[in-house]
Design a protein around this motif. Structure first.
Motif: not given
Length: 555
Positions: A249-257, A283-296
């Motif tokens: 029903d929902i698209s896209p669904v993003y995973r947790k960073p 495209r997932a947004g700055e909040k998403f990619y900033s969190s992902l980069f930090q987690e990595m």
């Protein structure tokens, strides 16, 4: 060793090794061969979910083993696999021939076991399949089935009624029943390559667990940031339109960073291999990619990364990517150099944005840039394809030098326009004619075809099948000559590939490798993006096993 669930991946065409067929360019721009022996990444996640819940489960990549050895006996192999459930992926439609034939073989060998299909195409054609193929017992419809396959295993183990398994399609006599839609969570997805490797050893079946045939030669891992998509590329069966109307029903669904970062951390610890991050992180947004980069960064990730983009990102994003991960590669698919055609087919940006993206990627330190174009688009003529080639040559000459490498690729929409896509559902609006509709239609196209153009399920009002084929051959020859002129391809290699393509054009002999699955034109180093690996205990064992196989083949 008996299992509760065996996940089986079939080749696109079951008898590809014995039939006189020319598979052509249908997989030139992916690492997998034209047999499409790469199983869906969901196999790894479902395997992890089953094992975590205490079930015995394994992966049987029959396609990869058939590609790797002409002597491999798929029937004998499957006869020795004992399982309560045989789960076969029918995700992308090119697998319909192999998937249904393997399903029939399994049912004949193990009549008391249950044969389960899953994936996008199985979902789309579910009633058609259940009505006409009695050896298919179940279909798990939709996406995110990690928990539901566990539920099915539990239900059969305890002899419970199957009506409570969400998203399950089954029979009651002649009636086809659809269970209630379940609320699956993307948090159930976890791609654990460590579990994959341990399982391969547990079942003494390393080859059966390989993601694709050449995985030992150049080990790569993959993770995904999302299920579904925010874009509506007209030909894509995973587009926002297709996904929301058929699979979730929902698209896209993003995973947790933090989950994505943990997967990559496990890859670094176990395999030390490059990682392809599928989905447009920007495209997932700055909040998403900033969190992902930090987690990595927190996990000290230091692996080569391949990142893809659906639209060109801004310079600041690429700079941020380069600062955090200096060994990265980018790819983008404008599809056409004609901005009107590109927009009509779902890529909303202009050439200036594309060229700025390339320049910014080079400045940020990208090790390689891949740009993909397509033949057979809505609104595209043969003249438009030639203009794409001119534009591709200009890009390669402008941006390829001793330090930077930009590769452009061009390939046809093959073999099928995806079911569920905008073009498939509204062909007239896009100038297409779709020539196959039922699951049997698609099975028979692959069963009876002798050359890749026999498989096509479409033509357009701008290009018929013959024009698509000729444009493909001529374009790929032109691409090879461009590479040769820039020193990206040795002269001898170029001449062999051109001879191969010319043979296809005129129906003459062509160069084929020992497993009859070679790409038509692009050589392997074009598609591969990184050979850098870190030494780990597991990667050392992979290297030893690869050497053992090499010696075994020579002997």
């Amino acid at each position: 060793m008996k299992t509760e669930v065996a996940l089986v991946h079939a080749p696109s065409i079951y008898d590809f090794r014995t039939r006189d067929i020319k598979l052509g360019p249908i997989s030139d721009v992916i690492p997998s061969t034209p047999v499409f022996e790469m199983y869906p990444i969901g196999f790894v996640s479902m395997l992890s979910s089953l094992i975590q819940e205490g079930y015995n489960a394994r992966i049987c990549n029959v396609a990869a083993m058939m590609v790797s050895s002409g002597k491999f006996d798929s029937v004998k192999y499957l006869k020795d696999v004992e399982s309560d459930i045989f789960g076969i992926d029918l995700h992308w439609l090119p697998h319909v021939n192999g998937a249904l034939k393997i399903a029939r073989i399994i049912k004949d060998l193990h009549p008391n076991s249950k044969v389960l299909l899953g994936g996008f195409s199985a979902t789309y054609f579910a009633d058609d399949i259940m009505k006409n193929y009695e050896y298919i017992d179940f279909i798990l419809s939709g996406d995110l089935q990690e928990k539901n396959i566990v539920k099915l295993a539990e239900t059969l183990e305890n002899s419970q009624g199957i009506n409570n398994v969400p998203d399950l399609i089954h029979r009651d006599g002649s009636r086809i029943l659809h269970n209630q839609h379940g609320k699956s969570s993307i948090d159930d997805v976890f791609l654990n390559y460590g579990v994959l490797m341990k399982n391969a050893i547990k079942y003494h079946d390393i080859k059966g667990h390989l993601p694709y045939a050449s995985w030992l030669e150049n080990t790569e891992a993959m993770t995904v940031i999302e299920h579904g998509c925010s874009f509506n590329c007209a030909f894509c069966g995973g587009s926002n339109f297709a996904y929301r109307n058929n699979y979730n029903d929902i698209s896209p669904v993003y995973r947790k960073p933090e989950i994505i970062a943990e997967e990559i951390s496990l890859v670094q610890e176990m395999l030390g291999s490059p990682v392809f991050i599928t989905g447009d992180i920007n495209r997932a947004g700055e909040k998403f990619y900033s969190s992902l980069f930090q987690e990595m960064k927190n996990r000290k990730i230091d692996l080569p990364l391949l990142t893809e983009f659906f639209v060109p990102p801004e310079k600041h994003y690429l700079d941020e990517l380069g600062r955090n991960f200096p060994d990265f590669t980018v790819e983008i698919s404008p599809e056409s150099s004609n901005e009107t055609i590109r927009n009509k087919n779902g890529r909303p940006y202009d050439n200036k944005s594309l060229e700025n993206f390339i320049e910014n990627s080079i400045t940020a330190g990208s090790k390689k840039i891949d740009v993909y174009f397509t033949i057979g688009l809505s609104g595209q003529t043969v003249d438009d394809v030639n203009i794409d080639l001119d534009y591709s040559e200009g890009l390669m000459k402008r941006f390829t030098n001793n330090k930077e490498k930009l590769y452009t690729f061009i390939s046809p929409l093959t073999p099928f326009i995806d079911p569920g896509s905008l073009i498939y559902e509204h062909p007239g609006d896009y100038g297409f004619t779709i020539t196959a509709k039922t699951i049997s239609d698609y099975f028979n196209l692959l069963e009876n075809g002798k050359i890749w153009t026999d498989f096509l399920n479409y033509y357009t009002k701008w290009m018929n099948v013959e024009q698509i084929a000729r444009a493909t051959y001529e374009s790929e020859i032109r691409m090879i000559r461009i590479r040769q002129s820039l020193g990206l391809l040795a002269g001898q290699d170029a001449e062999e590939i051109v001879k191969n393509i010319t043979g296809y054009m005129h129906g003459d002999n062509y160069i084929s490798n020992e497993n009859r699955s070679s790409h038509l034109s692009y050589i392997e180093k074009d598609v591969e993006w990184s050979y850098k690996h870190k030494l780990t205990k597991e990667s050392f064992l992979i290297s030893l096993y690869r050497s053992y196989n090499d010696v075994k083949k020579k002997l």
